[in-house]
Write a protein that holds these residues in place. Structure first.
Motif, PDB file in Angstrom:
ATOM      1  N   LYS A   1     -11.455  -6.378  -4.631  1.00  6.27           N
ATOM      2  CA  LYS A   1      -9.952  -5.690  -4.677  1.00  6.27           C
ATOM      3  C   LYS A   1      -9.516  -4.599  -4.394  1.00  6.27           C
ATOM      4  O   LYS A   1      -8.376  -4.059  -3.982  1.00  6.27           O
ATOM      5  CB  LYS A   1      -9.184  -6.466  -5.025  1.00  6.27           C
ATOM      6  N   THR A   2     -10.141  -3.855  -5.792  1.00  8.81           N
ATOM      7  CA  THR A   2      -9.824  -2.336  -5.853  1.00  8.81           C
ATOM      8  C   THR A   2     -10.344  -1.354  -5.138  1.00  8.81           C
ATOM      9  O   THR A   2      -9.673  -0.684  -4.206  1.00  8.81           O
ATOM     10  CB  THR A   2     -10.809  -1.789  -7.144  1.00  8.81           C
ATOM     11  N   MET A   3     -11.545  -1.660  -4.105  1.00  5.63           N
ATOM     12  CA  MET A   3     -12.338  -1.197  -3.101  1.00  5.63           C
ATOM     13  C   MET A   3     -11.088  -1.741  -1.577  1.00  5.63           C
ATOM     14  O   MET A   3     -11.158  -0.307  -1.398  1.00  5.63           O
ATOM     15  CB  MET A   3     -13.672  -1.616  -2.628  1.00  5.63           C
ATOM     16  N   ALA A   4     -10.867  -2.926  -1.795  1.00 11.19           N
ATOM     17  CA  ALA A   4      -9.975  -2.746  -0.456  1.00 11.19           C
ATOM     18  C   ALA A   4      -8.587  -2.598  -0.773  1.00 11.19           C
ATOM     19  O   ALA A   4      -7.665  -1.465   0.679  1.00 11.19           O
ATOM     20  CB  ALA A   4      -9.667  -4.319  -0.236  1.00 11.19           C
ATOM     21  N   LEU A   5      -8.059  -2.439  -1.427  1.00  5.19           N
ATOM     22  CA  LEU A   5      -6.722  -1.848  -2.015  1.00  5.19           C
ATOM     23  C   LEU A   5      -6.806  -0.367  -1.595  1.00  5.19           C
ATOM     24  O   LEU A   5      -6.260   0.394  -0.728  1.00  5.19           O
ATOM     25  CB  LEU A   5      -5.837  -1.697  -3.297  1.00  5.19           C
ATOM     26  N   LEU A   6      -7.597   0.339  -2.310  1.00  7.99           N
ATOM     27  CA  LEU A   6      -8.099   2.103  -1.938  1.00  7.99           C
ATOM     28  C   LEU A   6      -8.660   2.155   0.179  1.00  7.99           C
ATOM     29  O   LEU A   6      -7.993   3.154   0.205  1.00  7.99           O
ATOM     30  CB  LEU A   6      -9.118   2.536  -2.310  1.00  7.99           C
ATOM     31  N   LEU A   7      -9.165   1.582   0.648  1.00  8.93           N
ATOM     32  CA  LEU A   7      -9.260   1.801   1.672  1.00  8.93           C
ATOM     33  C   LEU A   7      -7.843   0.991   3.476  1.00  8.93           C
ATOM     34  O   LEU A   7      -7.440   2.113   3.630  1.00  8.93           O
ATOM     35  CB  LEU A   7     -10.304   0.436   2.501  1.00  8.93           C
ATOM     36  N   LEU A   8      -6.701   0.611   2.387  1.00 10.38           N
ATOM     37  CA  LEU A   8      -4.941   0.137   2.312  1.00 10.38           C
ATOM     38  C   LEU A   8      -4.511   1.008   2.864  1.00 10.38           C
ATOM     39  O   LEU A   8      -4.117   1.742   3.287  1.00 10.38           O
ATOM     40  CB  LEU A   8      -4.638  -0.676   2.047  1.00 10.38           C
ATOM     41  N   ALA A   9      -4.910   1.906   1.294  1.00  5.63           N
ATOM     42  CA  ALA A   9      -3.984   3.205   1.516  1.00  5.63           C
ATOM     43  C   ALA A   9      -4.317   4.376   1.706  1.00  5.63           C
ATOM     44  O   ALA A   9      -3.662   5.096   2.208  1.00  5.63           O
ATOM     45  CB  ALA A   9      -4.448   3.177  -0.557  1.00  5.63           C
ATOM     46  N   GLY A  10      -5.771   5.207   2.148  1.00  4.15           N
ATOM     47  CA  GLY A  10      -6.500   5.362   3.054  1.00  4.15           C
ATOM     48  C   GLY A  10      -5.447   5.336   4.394  1.00  4.15           C
ATOM     49  O   GLY A  10      -5.566   6.417   4.417  1.00  4.15           O
ATOM     50  N   LEU A  11      -5.479   4.107   5.082  1.00  2.31           N
ATOM     51  CA  LEU A  11      -5.785   3.891   6.468  1.00  2.31           C
ATOM     52  C   LEU A  11      -3.682   4.190   6.695  1.00  2.31           C
ATOM     53  O   LEU A  11      -3.056   5.003   7.721  1.00  2.31           O
ATOM     54  CB  LEU A  11      -5.500   2.603   6.528  1.00  2.31           C
ATOM     55  N   PHE A  12      -3.299   4.109   5.327  1.00  2.00           N
ATOM     56  CA  PHE A  12      -1.811   4.159   5.191  1.00  2.00           C
ATOM     57  C   PHE A  12      -1.275   5.924   5.457  1.00  2.00           C
ATOM     58  O   PHE A  12      -0.371   5.683   6.398  1.00  2.00           O
ATOM     59  CB  PHE A  12      -1.294   3.378   4.674  1.00  2.00           C
ATOM     60  N   ILE A  13      -2.096   6.848   4.836  1.00  2.00           N
ATOM     61  CA  ILE A  13      -1.778   7.883   4.519  1.00  2.00           C
ATOM     62  C   ILE A  13      -2.384   8.349   6.046  1.00  2.00           C
ATOM     63  O   ILE A  13      -1.374   9.366   6.317  1.00  2.00           O
ATOM     64  CB  ILE A  13      -2.155   8.241   3.537  1.00  2.00           C
ATOM     65  N   ALA A  14      -3.533   7.795   6.385  1.00  2.00           N
ATOM     66  CA  ALA A  14      -3.211   9.358   7.563  1.00  2.00           C
ATOM     67  C   ALA A  14      -2.995   8.382   8.699  1.00  2.00           C
ATOM     68  O   ALA A  14      -2.009   9.212   9.275  1.00  2.00           O
ATOM     69  CB  ALA A  14      -5.159   7.687   8.090  1.00  2.00           C
ATOM     70  N   LEU A  15      -2.413   6.794   8.979  1.00  7.24           N
ATOM     71  CA  LEU A  15      -1.436   6.824   9.829  1.00  7.24           C
ATOM     72  C   LEU A  15       0.156   7.029   9.775  1.00  7.24           C
ATOM     73  O   LEU A  15       0.844   8.432  10.267  1.00  7.24           O
ATOM     74  CB  LEU A  15      -0.610   4.896  10.066  1.00  7.24           C
TER      75      LEU A  15
END
Length: 202
Positions: free
Chosen positions: A30-44
């Motif tokens: 769950k932590t890794m998934a949240l970090l990945l989604l946060a990185g994708l959100f920042i990139a977009l």
């Protein structure tokens, strides 16, 4: 003399012990998934809203690092599970690796001019055109002023310089000083020498 028929074995084959990385992923999925989604959100967000090349480069590098770490770790797990190297080489994991590398190579190929311009941008190594352009063209996105809109300056040499965004009421007979990146031909700074108005890269 009676013979006893073999009884079906009730023992199940034990699975191969899980790799330490696999156990780590299971504990922190769950932590890794949240970090990945946060990185994708920042990139977009940086690419679409902020339109800042520095934020885009940083966010894109973080996302690429995540992908590379995932690729390496998933291959280590797949190699650990395989019975032999031959099974690993001809596995679905290897096929997905090749597909990923092909997609990555395609992205790098189509965006090669932008990638080559990154050091030029940070070193402020721009090409400069000063004069009257042969023509000025406008491209309107569906939203009229959205991120797809652009202003193009066509020089007498046939070179096309592009400003990301819409600049209305430009006089094609004015003299302009245009600083632009050498590979993508993207305009970094545009100055109307007759009026003194300036537009910077968005």
């Amino acid at each position: 003399m009676t013979t006893s028929s073999p009884q079906p074995s009730t023992e199940t084959e034990t699975e191969a012990p899980k790799h330490r990385l696999e156990l780590l992923f299971e504990r922190h999925a769950k932590t890794m998934a949240l970090l990945l989604l946060a990185g994708l959100f920042i990139a977009l967000l940086s690419f679409v809203l902020l339109k800042d090349i520095t934020a885009t480069v940083i966010a894109g590098s973080i996302m690429l690092l995540f992908l590379l770490l995932y690729l390496i770790s998933s291959n280590l797990i797949a190699a650990h599970r395989a019975n032999s190297w031959k099974d690993y080489v001809y596995s679905a994991k290897m096929a997905s690796n090749l597909l990923f590398l092909l997609v990555l190579a395609g992205v790098c190929y189509w965006g090669r001019n932008d990638l080559l311009d990154i050091p030029h941008y940070y070193q402020k190594d721009f090409r400069v055109f000063t004069g009257v352009p042969q023509d000025i063209e406008y491209f309107h996105a569906a939203s009229s002023r959205g991120p797809g809109s652009s202003t193009k300056f066509i020089l007498e040499s046939g070179e096309v310089l592009r400003y990301s965004g819409l600049i209305e009421n430009l006089d094609p007979e004015h003299t302009y000083m245009i600083e632009y990146l050498p590979h993508s031909r993207s305009i970094v700074l545009l100055t109307d020498m007759d009026t003194g108005e300036r537009w910077e890269m968005r």
